[in-house]
Motif scaffolding. Structure first.
Motif, short mmCIF file in Angstrom:
data_model
loop_
_atom_site.label_atom_id
_atom_site.label_comp_id
_atom_site.label_asym_id
_atom_site.label_seq_id
_atom_site.Cartn_x
_atom_site.Cartn_y
_atom_site.Cartn_z
N GLY A 105 0.77 -1.23 0.00
CA GLY A 105 0.00 0.00 0.00
C GLY A 105 0.80 1.28 0.00
O GLY A 105 0.23 2.37 0.00
N ARG A 106 2.12 1.20 -0.01
CA ARG A 106 2.97 2.39 -0.01
C ARG A 106 3.89 2.35 -1.21
O ARG A 106 4.29 1.28 -1.66
N PRO A 107 4.28 3.52 -1.72
CA PRO A 107 5.21 3.54 -2.85
C PRO A 107 6.50 2.79 -2.51
O PRO A 107 7.00 2.88 -1.38
N GLY A 108 7.01 2.03 -3.48
CA GLY A 108 8.25 1.28 -3.27
C GLY A 108 9.39 2.21 -2.89
O GLY A 108 9.57 3.26 -3.49
N ASP A 109 10.15 1.83 -1.86
CA ASP A 109 11.24 2.68 -1.36
C ASP A 109 12.62 2.15 -1.73
O ASP A 109 13.63 2.69 -1.30
N GLU A 110 12.67 1.07 -2.53
CA GLU A 110 13.93 0.50 -3.01
C GLU A 110 13.71 0.07 -4.45
O GLU A 110 12.57 -0.08 -4.90
N GLY A 111 14.80 -0.17 -5.15
CA GLY A 111 14.69 -0.69 -6.50
C GLY A 111 14.01 -2.06 -6.51
O GLY A 111 14.08 -2.80 -5.54
N ALA A 112 13.35 -2.39 -7.62
CA ALA A 112 12.60 -3.64 -7.72
C ALA A 112 13.49 -4.87 -7.53
O ALA A 112 13.04 -5.90 -7.03
N GLY A 113 14.75 -4.77 -7.90
CA GLY A 113 15.67 -5.89 -7.75
C GLY A 113 16.29 -5.97 -6.37
O GLY A 113 17.01 -6.92 -6.06
N ALA A 114 16.03 -4.98 -5.53
CA ALA A 114 16.61 -4.96 -4.18
C ALA A 114 15.60 -5.30 -3.10
O ALA A 114 15.96 -5.86 -2.06
N LYS A 115 14.33 -4.99 -3.33
CA LYS A 115 13.29 -5.16 -2.30
C LYS A 115 12.87 -6.62 -2.20
O LYS A 115 12.25 -7.17 -3.10
N GLU A 116 13.23 -7.28 -1.10
CA GLU A 116 12.86 -8.67 -0.89
C GLU A 116 11.40 -8.78 -0.44
O GLU A 116 10.87 -7.86 0.18
N VAL A 117 10.77 -9.90 -0.79
CA VAL A 117 9.36 -10.10 -0.49
C VAL A 117 9.14 -11.28 0.45
O VAL A 117 9.97 -12.18 0.56
N GLU A 118 7.99 -11.24 1.14
CA GLU A 118 7.55 -12.33 2.00
C GLU A 118 6.13 -12.71 1.58
O GLU A 118 5.48 -11.97 0.81
N SER A 119 5.62 -13.79 2.09
CA SER A 119 4.30 -14.27 1.70
C SER A 119 3.18 -13.30 2.04
O SER A 119 2.15 -13.30 1.39
N THR A 120 3.36 -12.47 3.05
CA THR A 120 2.30 -11.54 3.46
C THR A 120 2.29 -10.25 2.63
O THR A 120 1.39 -9.43 2.79
N ASP A 121 3.27 -10.07 1.75
CA ASP A 121 3.38 -8.82 1.00
C ASP A 121 2.40 -8.74 -0.17
O ASP A 121 2.09 -9.74 -0.81
N ILE A 122 1.95 -7.51 -0.42
CA ILE A 122 1.08 -7.22 -1.56
C ILE A 122 1.80 -6.20 -2.44
O ILE A 122 2.14 -5.11 -1.97
N ILE A 123 2.01 -6.58 -3.69
CA ILE A 123 2.75 -5.74 -4.64
C ILE A 123 1.80 -5.34 -5.75
O ILE A 123 1.12 -6.19 -6.33
N GLN A 124 1.76 -4.04 -6.06
CA GLN A 124 0.96 -3.58 -7.19
C GLN A 124 1.85 -2.75 -8.10
O GLN A 124 2.33 -1.68 -7.71
#
Length: 136
Positions: A105-124
């Protein structure tokens, strides 16, 4: 006697094979974030919200790749910058238009190749006519 011996050899083999399939199924996804891709300029959804199967340490970029949409980017790793998705290019709707992503729900604060994800994350991922205002 031969039948008994053959049966005695086959049962352990079949049991071992059955157990292997179960283990592989449970180990398939280390993380399963939810992702969607939306063109705000045309109000068109390119990829409806869905969980994707990723390995441990996967990034926002890996999640985008899992959508199997056509992706154009420059750079690699942490410095990857997305210039186009599914034929929609940055600057195609004006000088400030481009691709951005929201992370939980917030603008990405890191590059797409740097921001690690977890199962609870929602990416748009969003194509915005004024990509800069997305971060304001």
């Amino acid at each position: 006697m031969k039948r008994l011996l053959l049966l005695g050899l086959l049962v352990p083999m079949l049991t071992a094979c059955a157990g292997t399939g179960t283990e592989e199924a449970s180990d398939g996804c280390a993380v399963e974030p939810t992702i969607s891709v939306y063109n705000a300029a045309t109000e068109e959804t390119l990829f409806h919200e869905k969980s994707v199967c990723l390995d441990e340490g996967a990034t926002v970029m890996d999640a985008l790749k899992a959508t199997e949409l056509e992706i154009e980017s420059v750079g690699d790793g942490e410095m990857t910058y997305v210039t186009g998705i599914d034929g929609i290019e940055e600057k195609s709707e004006g000088q400030s238009s481009g691709w951005v992503y929201a992370f939980n729900g917030r603008p990405g604060d890191e590059g797409a190749g740097a921001k690690e994800v977890e199962s609870t994350d929602i990416i748009q991922w969003r194509f915005e006519e004024d990509a800069i205002s997305f971060f304001e």
